[in-house]
Write a protein that holds these residues in place. Structure first.
Motif, PDB file in Angstrom:
ATOM      1  N   PRO A 141       0.991  -1.260   0.319  1.00 19.17           N
ATOM      2  CA  PRO A 141      -0.086   0.571   0.717  1.00 19.17           C
ATOM      3  C   PRO A 141       0.736   1.462   0.523  1.00 19.17           C
ATOM      4  O   PRO A 141       1.818   1.394   0.552  1.00 19.17           O
ATOM      5  N   ALA A 142       0.040   2.683  -0.783  1.00 17.49           N
ATOM      6  CA  ALA A 142       0.828   3.750  -1.146  1.00 17.49           C
ATOM      7  C   ALA A 142       1.802   4.002   0.426  1.00 17.49           C
ATOM      8  O   ALA A 142       2.585   4.458   1.031  1.00 17.49           O
ATOM      9  N   SER A 143       0.711   4.022   1.481  1.00 16.19           N
ATOM     10  CA  SER A 143       0.726   4.734   2.969  1.00 16.19           C
ATOM     11  C   SER A 143       2.193   3.706   3.653  1.00 16.19           C
ATOM     12  O   SER A 143       3.122   4.258   4.259  1.00 16.19           O
ATOM     13  N   ARG A 144       2.598   2.082   3.119  1.00 13.51           N
ATOM     14  CA  ARG A 144       3.392   1.680   3.992  1.00 13.51           C
ATOM     15  C   ARG A 144       5.011   1.293   3.179  1.00 13.51           C
ATOM     16  O   ARG A 144       5.492   0.588   3.266  1.00 13.51           O
ATOM     17  N   ARG A 145       4.692   1.766   1.485  1.00 15.98           N
ATOM     18  CA  ARG A 145       5.220   1.628   0.650  1.00 15.98           C
ATOM     19  C   ARG A 145       6.952   1.935   0.828  1.00 15.98           C
ATOM     20  O   ARG A 145       8.045   1.132   0.982  1.00 15.98           O
ATOM     21  N   VAL A 148       8.026  -0.609   3.597  1.00 18.67           N
ATOM     22  CA  VAL A 148       8.470  -1.755   2.557  1.00 18.67           C
ATOM     23  C   VAL A 148       9.274  -1.956   2.153  1.00 18.67           C
ATOM     24  O   VAL A 148      10.785  -2.814   1.404  1.00 18.67           O
ATOM     25  N   THR A 149      10.375  -1.035   1.574  1.00 14.63           N
ATOM     26  CA  THR A 149      11.010  -0.839   0.362  1.00 14.63           C
ATOM     27  C   THR A 149      11.917  -0.385   1.955  1.00 14.63           C
ATOM     28  O   THR A 149      13.618  -1.384   0.684  1.00 14.63           O
ATOM     29  N   LYS A 150      12.979   0.149   2.326  1.00 15.52           N
ATOM     30  CA  LYS A 150      13.424  -0.239   3.253  1.00 15.52           C
ATOM     31  C   LYS A 150      13.697  -1.322   4.152  1.00 15.52           C
ATOM     32  O   LYS A 150      14.858  -1.497   3.853  1.00 15.52           O
ATOM     33  N   LEU A 151      12.991  -1.930   4.009  1.00 11.22           N
ATOM     34  CA  LEU A 151      12.589  -3.025   5.186  1.00 11.22           C
ATOM     35  C   LEU A 151      13.330  -4.403   4.090  1.00 11.22           C
ATOM     36  O   LEU A 151      14.116  -5.007   4.416  1.00 11.22           O
ATOM     37  N   GLY A 152      12.888  -3.772   2.738  1.00  9.84           N
ATOM     38  CA  GLY A 152      12.658  -4.713   1.898  1.00  9.84           C
ATOM     39  C   GLY A 152      14.450  -4.844   1.713  1.00  9.84           C
ATOM     40  O   GLY A 152      15.249  -6.547   1.000  1.00  9.84           O
TER      41      GLY A 152
END
Length: 186
Positions: A141-145, A148-152
């Motif tokens: 979701p855009a609010s968590r992107r 998620v990108t940082k963790l990924g």
């Protein structure tokens, strides 16, 4: 293949310090193919020599085994030497081990085919890893992107570091074993 691609990613990033990504990919792919070729070229003669030595020495070993006191006692009681000799010379042993020449050929082709597919997919995934990760990050979701990108990216760095470290440990173990085996004259 994806796990190996993530493991090769740090090598690509290392070479990207001095060159663009396509050239860094070519260098890493060339090094991987060179390492695989070197491994196969090194391994095939050793296996061939070992199989030849076993075939040449097997009769001598069998004769020595027949002179062993325990084997002689067992042979008198159970006739194991004659049974083993009949079993080995009849071809049943090789039929049991390999399931026939056709099965051996099919198993070899299967291993070669699977290895080829894994190598090709690994090289593809190494080249496409940034696109794959961007596509996966867009699924969040855009609010968590951003999170998620940082963790990924952190997970990919850690997995890449693990695979690179495991490769270096294996390389050190192999080199030290090689030095030891040369030192003792084996």
């Amino acid at each position: 293949a994806m796990f190996l691609a993530v493991g090769l990613s740090p090598a690509v990033e290392f070479f990207m310090r001095w060159m663009r990504r396509p050239l860094a990919l070519l260098v890493v792919i060339g090094l991987v193919l060179l390492a695989i070729t070197g491994f196969v070229v090194t391994l095939v003669p050793v296996i061939s020599d070992q199989v030849t030595a076993i075939g040449r020495n097997a009769p001598v070993w069998f004769d020595k085994l027949q002179h062993n006191q325990l084997i002689q006692d067992l042979d008198r009681e159970y006739d194991i030497v004659d049974k083993a000799e009949r079993y080995i010379t009849s071809g049943d042993l090789w039929q049991t081990i390999f399931g026939g020449a056709l099965d051996v050929g099919l198993k070899v082709l299967s291993v070669l085919g699977n290895t080829f597919v894994v190598i090709v997919l690994t090289l593809y995934f190494v080249a496409a890893l940034p696109s794959i990760t961007r596509g996966l990050y867009r699924l969040a979701p855009a609010s968590r992107r951003a999170r998620v990108t940082k963790l990924g990216d952190q997970v990919l760095r850690n997995v890449g570091g693990y695979v690179s470290g495991a490769f270096l440990v294996a390389l050190c173990a192999g080199v030290s074993s090689l030095v030891f085996l040369f030192a003792i004259g084996l």
